[in-house]
Design a protein around this motif. Structure first.
Motif, PDB file in Angstrom:
ATOM      1  N   MET A   8       0.833  -1.201   0.000  1.00  0.00           N
ATOM      2  CA  MET A   8       0.000   0.000   0.000  1.00  0.00           C
ATOM      3  C   MET A   8       0.872   1.258   0.000  1.00  0.00           C
ATOM      4  O   MET A   8       0.580   2.231  -0.714  1.00  0.00           O
ATOM      5  N   LEU A   9       1.936   1.248   0.801  1.00  0.00           N
ATOM      6  CA  LEU A   9       2.835   2.397   0.835  1.00  0.00           C
ATOM      7  C   LEU A   9       3.498   2.604  -0.522  1.00  0.00           C
ATOM      8  O   LEU A   9       3.603   3.736  -1.019  1.00  0.00           O
ATOM      9  N   THR A  10       3.920   1.513  -1.134  1.00  0.00           N
ATOM     10  CA  THR A  10       4.564   1.620  -2.450  1.00  0.00           C
ATOM     11  C   THR A  10       3.586   2.149  -3.485  1.00  0.00           C
ATOM     12  O   THR A  10       3.954   2.971  -4.346  1.00  0.00           O
ATOM     13  N   GLN A  11       2.334   1.725  -3.437  1.00  0.00           N
ATOM     14  CA  GLN A  11       1.329   2.252  -4.364  1.00  0.00           C
ATOM     15  C   GLN A  11       1.143   3.751  -4.170  1.00  0.00           C
ATOM     16  O   GLN A  11       1.044   4.508  -5.151  1.00  0.00           O
ATOM     17  N   ASP A  12       1.112   4.198  -2.919  1.00  0.00           N
ATOM     18  CA  ASP A  12       0.980   5.629  -2.659  1.00  0.00           C
ATOM     19  C   ASP A  12       2.164   6.403  -3.229  1.00  0.00           C
ATOM     20  O   ASP A  12       1.997   7.484  -3.810  1.00  0.00           O
ATOM     21  N   ARG A  13       3.346   5.824  -3.075  1.00  0.00           N
ATOM     22  CA  ARG A  13       4.547   6.487  -3.591  1.00  0.00           C
ATOM     23  C   ARG A  13       4.519   6.538  -5.118  1.00  0.00           C
ATOM     24  O   ARG A  13       4.842   7.552  -5.735  1.00  0.00           O
ATOM     25  N   GLY A  57       2.720  -1.407 -10.275  1.00  0.00           N
ATOM     26  CA  GLY A  57       4.117  -1.772 -10.101  1.00  0.00           C
ATOM     27  C   GLY A  57       4.476  -2.170  -8.685  1.00  0.00           C
ATOM     28  O   GLY A  57       5.589  -2.645  -8.433  1.00  0.00           O
ATOM     29  N   ALA A  58       3.540  -1.989  -7.730  1.00  0.00           N
ATOM     30  CA  ALA A  58       3.816  -2.354  -6.336  1.00  0.00           C
ATOM     31  C   ALA A  58       3.616  -3.836  -6.060  1.00  0.00           C
ATOM     32  O   ALA A  58       3.999  -4.323  -5.000  1.00  0.00           O
ATOM     33  N   LEU A  59       2.982  -4.553  -6.996  1.00  0.00           N
ATOM     34  CA  LEU A  59       2.855  -6.006  -6.901  1.00  0.00           C
ATOM     35  C   LEU A  59       3.641  -6.626  -8.055  1.00  0.00           C
ATOM     36  O   LEU A  59       3.951  -5.945  -9.035  1.00  0.00           O
ATOM     37  N   PRO A  60       3.954  -7.920  -7.979  1.00  0.00           N
ATOM     38  CA  PRO A  60       4.800  -8.532  -9.007  1.00  0.00           C
ATOM     39  C   PRO A  60       4.246  -8.354 -10.420  1.00  0.00           C
ATOM     40  O   PRO A  60       3.041  -8.479 -10.658  1.00  0.00           O
ATOM     41  N   PHE A  61       5.131  -8.057 -11.347  1.00  0.00           N
ATOM     42  CA  PHE A  61       4.810  -8.001 -12.766  1.00  0.00           C
ATOM     43  C   PHE A  61       5.978  -8.614 -13.523  1.00  0.00           C
ATOM     44  O   PHE A  61       7.077  -8.762 -12.975  1.00  0.00           O
ATOM     45  N   GLY A  62       5.730  -9.016 -14.771  1.00  0.00           N
ATOM     46  CA  GLY A  62       6.823  -9.646 -15.488  1.00  0.00           C
ATOM     47  C   GLY A  62       6.409 -10.190 -16.832  1.00  0.00           C
ATOM     48  O   GLY A  62       5.398  -9.765 -17.405  1.00  0.00           O
ATOM     49  N   PHE A  63       7.163 -11.174 -17.316  1.00  0.00           N
ATOM     50  CA  PHE A  63       7.028 -11.617 -18.698  1.00  0.00           C
ATOM     51  C   PHE A  63       7.065 -13.142 -18.804  1.00  0.00           C
ATOM     52  O   PHE A  63       7.743 -13.816 -18.029  1.00  0.00           O
ATOM     53  N   GLU A  64       6.336 -13.641 -19.788  1.00  0.00           N
ATOM     54  CA  GLU A  64       6.431 -15.047 -20.195  1.00  0.00           C
ATOM     55  C   GLU A  64       7.294 -15.075 -21.443  1.00  0.00           C
ATOM     56  O   GLU A  64       6.937 -14.498 -22.473  1.00  0.00           O
ATOM     57  N   LEU A  65       8.435 -15.748 -21.360  1.00  0.00           N
ATOM     58  CA  LEU A  65       9.422 -15.747 -22.432  1.00  0.00           C
ATOM     59  C   LEU A  65       9.489 -17.127 -23.091  1.00  0.00           C
ATOM     60  O   LEU A  65       9.872 -18.106 -22.439  1.00  0.00           O
ATOM     61  N   PRO A  66       9.120 -17.241 -24.363  1.00  0.00           N
ATOM     62  CA  PRO A  66       9.198 -18.539 -25.045  1.00  0.00           C
ATOM     63  C   PRO A  66      10.640 -18.842 -25.465  1.00  0.00           C
ATOM     64  O   PRO A  66      11.160 -18.270 -26.425  1.00  0.00           O
ATOM     65  N   LEU A  67      11.271 -19.742 -24.755  1.00  0.00           N
ATOM     66  CA  LEU A  67      12.682 -20.058 -25.018  1.00  0.00           C
ATOM     67  C   LEU A  67      12.861 -20.918 -26.261  1.00  0.00           C
ATOM     68  O   LEU A  67      13.985 -21.094 -26.740  1.00  0.00           O
ATOM     69  N   HIS A  68      11.753 -21.446 -26.794  1.00  0.00           N
ATOM     70  CA  HIS A  68      11.814 -22.306 -27.969  1.00  0.00           C
ATOM     71  C   HIS A  68      11.627 -21.520 -29.272  1.00  0.00           C
ATOM     72  O   HIS A  68      11.781 -22.080 -30.356  1.00  0.00           O
ATOM     73  N   GLU A  69      11.274 -20.240 -29.163  1.00  0.00           N
ATOM     74  CA  GLU A  69      11.026 -19.407 -30.339  1.00  0.00           C
ATOM     75  C   GLU A  69      12.208 -18.472 -30.576  1.00  0.00           C
ATOM     76  O   GLU A  69      12.687 -17.819 -29.648  1.00  0.00           O
ATOM     77  N   GLY A 368       8.784   0.552  -2.328  1.00  0.00           N
ATOM     78  CA  GLY A 368       9.204   1.856  -1.824  1.00  0.00           C
ATOM     79  C   GLY A 368       9.098   1.936  -0.333  1.00  0.00           C
ATOM     80  O   GLY A 368       9.202   3.022   0.254  1.00  0.00           O
ATOM     81  N   ALA A 369       8.925   0.795   0.342  1.00  0.00           N
ATOM     82  CA  ALA A 369       8.776   0.769   1.793  1.00  0.00           C
ATOM     83  C   ALA A 369      10.143   0.762   2.469  1.00  0.00           C
ATOM     84  O   ALA A 369      10.996  -0.054   2.152  1.00  0.00           O
ATOM     85  N   ALA A 370      10.326   1.659   3.415  1.00  0.00           N
ATOM     86  CA  ALA A 370      11.617   1.814   4.067  1.00  0.00           C
ATOM     87  C   ALA A 370      12.068   0.520   4.754  1.00  0.00           C
ATOM     88  O   ALA A 370      13.240   0.191   4.779  1.00  0.00           O
ATOM     89  N   ALA A 371      11.099  -0.249   5.271  1.00  0.00           N
ATOM     90  CA  ALA A 371      11.447  -1.478   5.981  1.00  0.00           C
ATOM     91  C   ALA A 371      12.048  -2.531   5.085  1.00  0.00           C
ATOM     92  O   ALA A 371      12.667  -3.478   5.537  1.00  0.00           O
ATOM     93  N   PHE A 372      11.879  -2.358   3.745  1.00  0.00           N
ATOM     94  CA  PHE A 372      12.397  -3.338   2.806  1.00  0.00           C
ATOM     95  C   PHE A 372      13.677  -2.842   2.141  1.00  0.00           C
ATOM     96  O   PHE A 372      14.147  -3.427   1.198  1.00  0.00           O
TER      97      PHE A 372
END
Length: 373
Positions: A8-13, A57-69, A368-372
């Motif tokens: 929540m703090l990271t989302q606010d930031r 962006g405050a929760l995990p995001f990413g990519f599915e990468l086809p290594l066979h293509e 963006g949380a200081a504790a992390f």
């Protein structure tokens, strides 16, 4: 500060930064190898991400990468939770744009999660994952993302009599997409659950509205090849067990496989013939505080094992090895952030009784949380 408070703090930031997920991803282009995602393919991902709020962006995001293509394409994945800034964004989208089917589906699901004494929330919490077909999309396909729920609050484990929990999650997915509950499909999902041995779990339930009316089940925790193959027979998988045994034998000779997971697609007519295998070299537990932290060399043995497979593109595999990095400090106008990058899992896809595909699922997590920090 617990993880939810940090999010929540990271989302606010991030809200202070303004803009979209496309703006956020733009800062990371130089750290994504062009052999994994090429420039035209990156622009297609940005086109999708520009429709999403930067607070995601405050929760995990990413990519599915086809290594066979050989084509450097990728699909894009994000996460969100009810009661947060991104949820408010989709609520407003659903209210003001009747054509936004994604926002309307998300809101239907969140209403179930937010209801008083919600049985769905008791099982999966408030989180939802979205997977946008971008690299894998074909011209004319709908842009509705795949939707995934994980039973992280009350894990659904084998041999524990949790058929009702299975039904709750399946019904929630079907109803949020506007699909009518199908008795035969539900029975097939129940059969897939009841075939699970003890000490395995339903890791996720997914649906791809732009593909077909199937429920994607990810079942994790099989301890041996025999246990997995017995499960596939019990669940009614129509493929050849020998094809699975062949792949497992090759990888067990090359790397220390601690557990095995499978992905199956459950349809009205039964389990589909395509099978995803996840060979686990590092056990992950959703509730662990260090869930998203990889050691820099954790994946090296498995990537080395992958290098012996003819279908894997060597240049992509080499670039993938560089994806895992130490926590990186970033600076923005709203202050300091820490970025984590890692490999969540790699899936081997068997179809027509052969290993046909290999896909890497890589993630970023921003705090963006200081504790992390």
């Amino acid at each position: 500060m617990d993880i939810d408070e940090a999010v929540m703090l990271t989302q606010d930031r991030l809200a202070e930064e303004g803009g979209t997920m496309g703006d956020l991803l733009g800062h990371f282009r130089s750290s994504v190898a062009s052999v994994l995602i090429g420039d035209p393919e990156w622009e297609r991902i940005l086109d999708c991400a520009r429709k999403l709020p930067i607070t995601m962006g405050a929760l995990p995001f990413g990519f599915e990468l086809p290594l066979h293509e050989r084509t450097p394409e990728a699909d894009f994945g994000v996460s969100l939770a009810s009661g947060t800034r991104p949820a408010a964004f989709f609520r407003e989208r659903a209210r003001t744009d009747n054509t936004d089917e994604t926002a309307r589906a998300i809101m239907r699901l969140f209403r179930q999660m937010d209801a008083e004494d919600s049985p769905l929330r008791d099982i999966v919490g408030r989180k939802l994952m979205l997977e946008y077909d971008i690299g894998s999309a074909r011209d004319g396909e709908s842009s509705l993302p795949g939707m995934f729920l994980r039973p992280g609050e009350r894990p659904i484990v084998g041999a524990s009599g949790q058929v009702n929990d299975v039904d709750v999650v399946v019904d929630a997915l079907l109803s949020c997409l506007g699909w009518e509950t199908n008795g035969a499909q539900r029975e097939n999902v129940e059969r897939a659950y009841l075939a699970q041995p003890g000490d395995t779990r339903m890791d996720s339930f997914g649906a791809f509205p732009s593909r077909s009316r199937a429920i994607r089940l990810a079942i994790m925790g099989f301890k041996s090849q025999h246990e997995l193959c017995s499960y596939l027979e019990g669940a009614g998988w129509p493929g050849q067990i020998g094809a699975v045994e062949s792949v497992l034998a090759r990888f067990k000779e090359r790397a220390n496989i601690v557990r095995i997971g499978v992905n199956i697609d459950v349809q009205e007519g039964g389990v589909g013939p395509t099978l995803g295998l996840t060979l686990v070299v590092k056990q992950r537990y959703t509730k662990a505080s260090r869930y998203w932290l990889d050691g820099l060399t954790d994946w090296d043995p498995f990537l080395e094992a992958m290098s012996h497979e003819d279908l894997v593109v060597p240049e992509k595999l080499a670039a993938l090895a560089d994806w895992v990095s130490k926590p990186t400090t970033l600076f923005a106008k709203s202050g300091r952030y820490v970025l984590l990058r890692g490999i969540h899992h790699i899936k081997l896809v068997i179809s027509e009784n052969r290993l046909r595909k290999a896909k890497a699922y890589v993630f970023m997590v921003l705090s963006g949380a200081a504790a992390f920090q």
